[in-house]
Design a protein around this motif. Structure first.
Motif, PDB file in Angstrom:
ATOM      1  N   TRP A 101      36.244 -34.369 -18.548  1.00 44.50           N
ATOM      2  CA  TRP A 101      35.321 -34.416 -19.645  1.00 44.50           C
ATOM      3  C   TRP A 101      34.274 -35.640 -19.458  1.00 44.50           C
ATOM      4  N   ALA A 102      34.881 -36.423 -18.871  1.00 48.28           N
ATOM      5  CA  ALA A 102      34.026 -37.759 -18.694  1.00 48.28           C
ATOM      6  C   ALA A 102      32.959 -37.244 -17.763  1.00 48.28           C
ATOM      7  N   GLU A 103      33.187 -36.689 -16.719  1.00 45.75           N
ATOM      8  CA  GLU A 103      32.327 -36.267 -15.400  1.00 45.75           C
ATOM      9  C   GLU A 103      31.337 -35.326 -16.404  1.00 45.75           C
ATOM     10  N   GLN A 104      31.893 -34.594 -16.938  1.00 46.69           N
ATOM     11  CA  GLN A 104      30.880 -33.669 -17.451  1.00 46.69           C
ATOM     12  C   GLN A 104      29.889 -34.301 -18.236  1.00 46.69           C
ATOM     13  N   ALA A 105      30.376 -35.331 -19.144  1.00 47.09           N
ATOM     14  CA  ALA A 105      29.602 -36.117 -20.097  1.00 47.09           C
ATOM     15  C   ALA A 105      28.488 -36.974 -19.406  1.00 47.09           C
ATOM     16  N   VAL A 106      28.877 -37.351 -18.270  1.00 46.59           N
ATOM     17  CA  VAL A 106      28.188 -38.305 -17.600  1.00 46.59           C
ATOM     18  C   VAL A 106      26.972 -37.255 -16.824  1.00 46.59           C
ATOM     19  N   GLY A 118      30.865 -29.734 -33.788  1.00 47.45           N
ATOM     20  CA  GLY A 118      32.244 -29.667 -33.905  1.00 47.45           C
ATOM     21  C   GLY A 118      32.798 -30.989 -33.472  1.00 47.45           C
ATOM     22  N   HIS A 119      34.435 -31.089 -33.152  1.00 46.70           N
ATOM     23  CA  HIS A 119      35.037 -32.289 -33.060  1.00 46.70           C
ATOM     24  C   HIS A 119      35.781 -32.271 -31.884  1.00 46.70           C
ATOM     25  N   TYR A 120      35.697 -33.415 -31.252  1.00 42.81           N
ATOM     26  CA  TYR A 120      36.300 -33.403 -29.919  1.00 42.81           C
ATOM     27  C   TYR A 120      38.035 -33.008 -30.167  1.00 42.81           C
ATOM     28  N   ALA A 124      42.469 -43.796 -16.027  1.00 47.08           N
ATOM     29  CA  ALA A 124      43.957 -44.278 -15.661  1.00 47.08           C
ATOM     30  C   ALA A 124      44.758 -43.302 -16.644  1.00 47.08           C
ATOM     31  N   SER A 125      44.339 -42.298 -17.416  1.00 45.25           N
ATOM     32  CA  SER A 125      45.314 -41.982 -17.916  1.00 45.25           C
ATOM     33  C   SER A 125      45.568 -40.114 -17.878  1.00 45.25           C
ATOM     34  N   ARG A 126      46.327 -39.585 -18.405  1.00 53.53           N
ATOM     35  CA  ARG A 126      46.366 -37.981 -18.077  1.00 53.53           C
ATOM     36  C   ARG A 126      46.289 -37.278 -19.372  1.00 53.53           C
ATOM     37  N   ASP A 127      45.568 -37.949 -20.490  1.00 50.77           N
ATOM     38  CA  ASP A 127      45.285 -37.524 -21.386  1.00 50.77           C
ATOM     39  C   ASP A 127      44.297 -36.272 -21.417  1.00 50.77           C
ATOM     40  N   GLU A 128      44.369 -35.419 -22.478  1.00 51.69           N
ATOM     41  CA  GLU A 128      43.240 -34.534 -22.294  1.00 51.69           C
ATOM     42  C   GLU A 128      42.155 -34.204 -23.455  1.00 51.69           C
ATOM     43  N   ILE A 129      40.988 -34.010 -23.105  1.00 49.35           N
ATOM     44  CA  ILE A 129      39.775 -33.741 -24.397  1.00 49.35           C
ATOM     45  C   ILE A 129      39.521 -32.491 -23.900  1.00 49.35           C
ATOM     46  N   ASP A 130      39.455 -31.712 -25.386  1.00 49.96           N
ATOM     47  CA  ASP A 130      38.995 -30.316 -25.412  1.00 49.96           C
ATOM     48  C   ASP A 130      39.802 -29.407 -24.445  1.00 49.96           C
ATOM     49  N   GLY A 131      40.822 -29.734 -24.135  1.00 51.25           N
ATOM     50  CA  GLY A 131      41.845 -28.824 -23.205  1.00 51.25           C
ATOM     51  C   GLY A 131      41.576 -29.039 -21.886  1.00 51.25           C
ATOM     52  N   LYS A 132      40.941 -29.906 -21.405  1.00 54.56           N
ATOM     53  CA  LYS A 132      40.873 -30.138 -19.932  1.00 54.56           C
ATOM     54  C   LYS A 132      41.007 -31.550 -19.738  1.00 54.56           C
ATOM     55  N   PRO A 133      41.324 -32.195 -18.350  1.00 59.01           N
ATOM     56  CA  PRO A 133      41.710 -33.407 -18.138  1.00 59.01           C
ATOM     57  C   PRO A 133      40.595 -34.353 -18.536  1.00 59.01           C
ATOM     58  N   GLY A 134      41.173 -35.661 -19.194  1.00 55.70           N
ATOM     59  CA  GLY A 134      40.044 -36.576 -19.749  1.00 55.70           C
ATOM     60  C   GLY A 134      38.920 -36.761 -18.837  1.00 55.70           C
TER      61      GLY A 134
END
Ligand SMILES: [Zn+2]
Lengths: 97, 1002
Positions: B222-227, B492-494, B209-219
């Motif tokens: 990142w979530a899709e990649q993590a899953v 490294g850090h997110y 529900a947010s437009r925040d970014e993680i590691d320079g890409k849309p959150g």
């Protein structure tokens, strides 16, 4: 749902067990020598400690054997289990107000 | 126009899959990926319910599990479900929904008249209004229940089935938002068995529900990649649409997985829901936080919602919750909602900020984007019937307690409010973890854990995406380590934004032009219609503890369990009492976090699987004979055998007469049997039973009475001495398991020195009891090797030999008062024996009889049934069985028999009763009085325990327990029945038939 380590079978879920109340309450050898009050105390009263408590459980849905459990009745931490008739092992006695 | 409020792009919906659904009778459309809530908003529907007490129009407050207003009736027919939050319903083709709390319709709601009478509904209105006058309750109850009515239950059996599943995990992660995903990755990479659960259909949590970014890409990317990474791990199980709703002892977590609710076609072979019971070595709670409403005047109009909800509708579902919005906030983080709305084309009329000096990165961004900020302002009033259309705002005094100066009016159709965030500490609290009040965020956060769990991210009071991810990662690693794994060092850090939602200002109650309670309503609990004035009233009336305030006002007691209201209520109580919140304490969180269906609790253990059914080897014969069955414990026992046209009464009269006059036969297989062996068996029986056992010789039987240590009768039955140190104990049918446990307990715990071995052999035998004057003749015909003459085979003995050509043990005992033999054969020969008896008994008109006739026959003899004449408070003396209590030995319960209370001559004692009118059959359980008064109360002296019509006595009779009854034979008692009827009876001896026992000994 407690996880109770039966001394004979290993850890099993609480719903396999029956509860037997306070441990080490010895049935009087000669009840007729007890006053009404003393007898009532034996039959009806339990310490029901908040904290470390020695109690009896039976593995009704398993080996059907009785054994003793030392359980912190506030946190439900099981501090020790041991057989009927055995001397209780030393544990940290937890007490609470 | 269809989906007029759908944004032209964005959102996690599939625009190629248009979905038709019906809401309140109207056909509407949405997209795959919508919730019912987002689809309704896409269609401009904001009025979705009526409030519980006042029937005020209500709209969506939230976008998730915390929604208090939008309660829906989903589906029709047998699958209809009530009180489902529209925000939790995934849209599917053909879905039908209607609001539960509106009649006749949400727009024209008759119950709204309640609003006019709102003085009738103050705090504790259930207690006050309805308790007096007493008769008024029925009136109020009818009106209010029909007007309120939270949904309808289905009127047909549930067509679905439900599953249960047990699982073990090294690390269970609850919540698949940024913290949960980071934790699951850290734990999963270590090789630990991870179960990751999330209530949503897709993982990502707040990132969706947010437009925040993680590691320079849309959150979301990142979530899709993590899953994707987690899915590739064999040691990780991901459960979506699965809510962790209960946290129990020893890390036992209950999950509810929803499998078919979101499907248009319900497959036959998939359970509707699966109830997971997970035992986890370690738990990571990553359950996020829930935004807090602001408490201001008339804050409940449709169109007033949480800022994060508005943001979610825009970002996640691409719908516009309004055209012109006002942000009403006390914190910096909420401005992101305004920015996101603005980006989506929603006009931001103003940001009304309770803070005197609004600052923070999101506030600055909003200011830069041209959003007009009214600092130190409050919303003082809202207007609009079915939707907010105008608000009034005014500046506040510096302390925020009152208004300072006149305000202005703003036109808007959406108010996005934010009072800060409450960490979702429910599971931590359920696990008995302690909470502490964190004044930085003015809410409760986990203090210390009692079980093997840790909280990470917003549920731990940590806000700011970078910190949330880091905390998730740390928690996942720590959990894996504690479970015995060695996670590699983090690479490294997110990289993500670091700001939380503060700075903020905490004003629990927003001032208005009039004092609280004197104009408009400041809602705290939207679902239960609890206002700030209600809380103040409860406090004025002396309810100061938060637990009392909660119950008296019903704050937090709805189906949403106060997810949006509890902390606001505490804040208001704290302000009123001028006590810091931390001194008030917090009410207890209890499972379940969200409602759980009964079906899920039942799982497969329903109908024939609810309990096992025990049947005797003769069961098929009883069925063919048309027997009616009675449940006794788990057993199915023949109750009576009606012939064509017979009532139960007719059948029982015929069966009883047959047993007394010629020959009856009873299936007595169900009695409990315990084989007792060992050198100390006799001594053991001597201690367990009240009477003496040392003199019992092989071949003989004896009746025994068993007490609890409290002196109360707990079982009875006949025990046979089969040989030296070998006995067969019979117990009551229902008591067999308890008696075995009782015997085992004494042997293992009190008398381990006794060498006794117990084996349950109930299932090994089949038993037929033949009873009646012709019983001996029949037995003689069926056996060749047992001498049945009275001299050779006296009463209370048994013989072994052959009956019907098979091995049998025949006991000459009687529960009917007749000459009777109980023939025991091996279970597999039971049906053969029974059929042979029936065939051979034809010449005596042998009559099978059931338990009801057995009861009549035994009651005529005054034989007790444990559990019918006894109820755990009855001693042997009460039953007139003191002769069975040995005075020469110790036995279990003996000492209790001389306690003063046991010697009281006024104890309830067993007697017989003969109704004056021989046709009046007393009701079992009827209370008895000595003096009849026109209406209760009347002094009760006892109760009826057994009552029958006896063909042998030619009248009704009963057994009863009456105070001092043994000395009242011949006196009258009365049973006042419903209506004006009173049955007068005479107290008698409990033995009505053959008191000398000539028949059974003959
Ligand atoms: Zn065991």
């Amino acid at each position: 749902m407690l996880l109770i380590p039966c001394p004979y079978c290993g850890a099993r879920a609480e719903n396999e067990f029956g509860y037997g109340g306070e441990a080490h309450k010895v049935r009087p050898e000669t009840p007729e020598n007890l006053s009404d009050g003393q007898w009532a105390d034996y039959v009806f009263m339990q310490k029901n400690t908040k904290g470390t408590y020695h109690e009896r459980w039976v593995h009704s849905q398993g080996c059907r054997r009785w054994f003793n459990v030392i359980r912190d009745t506030l946190t439900n931490e099981i501090q020790a289990v041991y057989e009927m008739g055995e001397t209780p092992p030393e544990v940290d006695t937890k007490t609470y107000l | 126009m269809a989906q007029r409020y759908r944004l032209s792009k964005g959102g996690r919906i599939d625009r190629d899959r248009l979905i038709d659904f019906t809401y309140d009778g109207r056909k509407l459309q949405g997209y795959q990926g919508d919730t019912l809530a987002s689809a309704l908003i896409a269609n401009g529907r904001h009025l979705v319910g009526r409030s519980f007490k006042y029937h005020r129009p209500r709209g969506f407050l939230a976008a998730g599990a915390e929604e208090p207003n939008a309660l829906m009736q989903i589906g029709t027919g047998a699958r209809t479900v009530a009180d489902v939050k529209a925000t939790q319903v995934e849209l599917y083709q053909g879905l039908t929904a209607s609001p539960v709390n509106a009649w006749p319709s949400v727009k024209y709601d008759l119950g709204a008249v309640n609003q006019a009478f709102s003085k009738l509904f103050p705090s504790g209105f259930y207690y006050k209004t309805f308790m007096w006058p007493h008769s008024a309750w029925h009136f109020y109850e009818r009106v209010i229940r029909s007007a309120a009515g939270l949904g309808k239950a289905p009127d047909k059996p549930d067509p679905d089935f439900y599953d249960k599943r047990y699982a073990h995990a090294d690390v269970l992660v609850a919540g698949a938002g940024p913290a949960g995903l980071a934790a699951a990755l850290a734990a999963g990479r270590s090789g630990a068995r991870v179960i990751l659960v999330d209530e949503q259909p897709e993982t990502g949590g707040s990132l969706l529900a947010s437009r925040d970014e993680i590691d320079g890409k849309p959150g979301t990317s990142w979530a899709e990649q993590a899953v994707a990474e987690l899915r590739a791990m064999d040691n990780v199980r991901i459960l979506t649409r699965t809510i962790a709703f209960g946290y129990y002892d020893h890390n036992w977590i209950a999950l509810l997985e929803s499998l078919t609710d979101h499907l248009a076609e319900k497959p036959d072979d998939v359970p509707r829901q699966r109830f997971w019971k997970v035992r986890a070595k370690q738990v990571v709670l990553a359950t996020g936080a829930i935004e807090r409403p602001l408490v201001f005047r008339d804050n409940d109009r449709p169109g007033i919602m949480l800022a994060n909800a508005a943001q979610s509708y825009v970002n996640r579902w691409a719908v516009k919750p309004g055209e012109t919005a006002v942000l009403f906030a006390n914190n910096d983080g909420a401005y992101q909602a305004a920015l996101d709305m603005k980006a989506a084309g929603i006009q931001i009329a103003a940001a009304v900020d309770l803070r005197q000096d609004p600052s923070g990165p999101r506030t600055e961004a909003a200011r830069a984007a041209g959003i007009d900020i009214l600092a130190g302002h409050a919303i003082t009033e809202t207007q609009g019937g079915h939707r907010v259309n105008r608000i009034k705002v005014a500046p506040m005094s510096e302390d925020g307690k009152q208004l300072a100066g006149s305000g202005q009016t703003l036109e808007c159709d959406l108010v996005a409010m934010s009072g800060g965030w409450n960490p979702t500490v429910h599971l931590h609290s359920q696990s008995r973890g302690k909470l502490r009040f964190d004044s930085d965020i003015a809410s409760f956060v986990p203090d210390f854990a009692v079980q093997a769990e840790r909280s990470a991210g917003a549920c731990n009071g940590t806000f700011g995406l970078a910190a949330v991810l880091a905390e998730g990662e740390t928690a996942g690693r720590a959990a894996a380590e504690a479970a015995g794994f060695s996670p590699a060092a983090a690479n490294g850090h997110y990289k993500a934004a670091s700001d939380g939602f503060t700075p903020a200002r905490w004003l629990w109650l927003t001032p208005s032009t009039k004092p609280v309670g004197h104009g408009g309503k400041h809602f705290v609990d939207f679902q239960n219609d609890v206002t700030a004035a209600d809380l103040h009233l409860a406090l004025r009336e002396g309810y100061t503890s938060v637990e009392h305030v909660k119950r008296y006002t019903t704050t937090g007691m709805g189906t949403d369990q106060g997810k949006t209201s509890n902390v606001n209520a505490l804040g208001i109580v704290s302000e009123y009492r001028e006590l810091p919140i931390e001194e008030l304490g917090v009410t207890t969180f209890r499972p379940p976090y969200t409602p759980v269906t009964f079906g899920a609790w039942g799982g497969r253990d329903v109908e024939e699987f609810f309990d096992p059914t025990r049947k005797t080897p003769m069961h098929s014969w009883h069925e063919r004979a048309g027997a009616a069955f009675e449940d006794v414990g788990l057993w199915k026992r023949p109750w009576y055998y009606p012939k064509a046209g017979e009532t139960m009464h007719d059948a029982v009269q015929r069966e009883s007469k047959a047993a007394r006059e010629s020959l009856g036969v009873l299936d007595a297989t169900t009695l409990g049997r315990i084989d007792i062996q060992g050198p100390d068996s006799g001594e053991f029986l001597n201690r367990i039973y009240t009477n003496g056992w040392k003199t019992l010789k092989p071949g003989f039987c004896r009746y025994g009475l068993m007490l609890g240590e409290d002196g109360m009768v707990r079982d009875d039955g006949v025990t046979a001495c089969l040989g030296e140190n070998h006995y067969l104990m019979h117990t009551t049918t229902g008591g067999a398991a308890d008696v075995l446990a009782h015997l085992e307990e004494y042997l293992q715990t009190e008398w381990p020195e006794l060498q006794v071995y117990l084996t349950t052999v109930t299932e090994q035998y089949a038993t037929a009891a033949i009873a009646g004057p012709n019983a001996r003749k029949l037995l003689a015909e069926l056996t060749g090797d047992i001498d049945v003459s009275p001299e050779a085979f006296p009463f209370m003995t048994f013989r072994e030999g052959h009956v019907a050509g098979v091995w049998a043990r025949v006991s000459r005992i009687s529960f009917s008062g007749e000459l009777s033999f109980e023939i025991n054969v091996e279970a597999h020969n039971g049906l053969h024996m029974w059929q042979t008896i029936i065939a051979a008994g034809e010449k005596y008109a042998i009559t099978p009889y059931g338990t009801e006739t057995m009861h009549v026959l035994r009651a005529e003899k005054g034989f007790i049934i444990v559990g019918q004449e006894t109820d755990g408070t009855v001693t042997p003396m009460d039953l007139g069985m003191e002769k069975l209590c040995s005075t020469k030995k110790e036995f279990v319960g003996r000492r209790s028999l001389t306690r003063p209370d046991m010697l009281d001559p006024n104890r309830k004692q067993l007697v017989g009763l003969l109704p004056d009118n021989p046709k009046d059959i007393l009701e079992e359980g009827a209370q008895l009085v000595e003096t009849v008064r026109p209406e209760p109360p009347m002094a009760m002296v006892g109760h009826v325990s057994s009552s029958y019509m006896s063909p042998t006595l030619g009248r009704a009779f009963a057994l009863a327990l009456i105070k001092g009854g043994q000395h009242k034979h011949g006196q009258k008692v009365y049973a006042p029945m419903t209506g004006d009827k009173t049955i007068a009876c005479t107290i008698t001896s409990p033995v009505f038939f053959d008191p000398e026992g000539e028949r059974l000994r003959g």
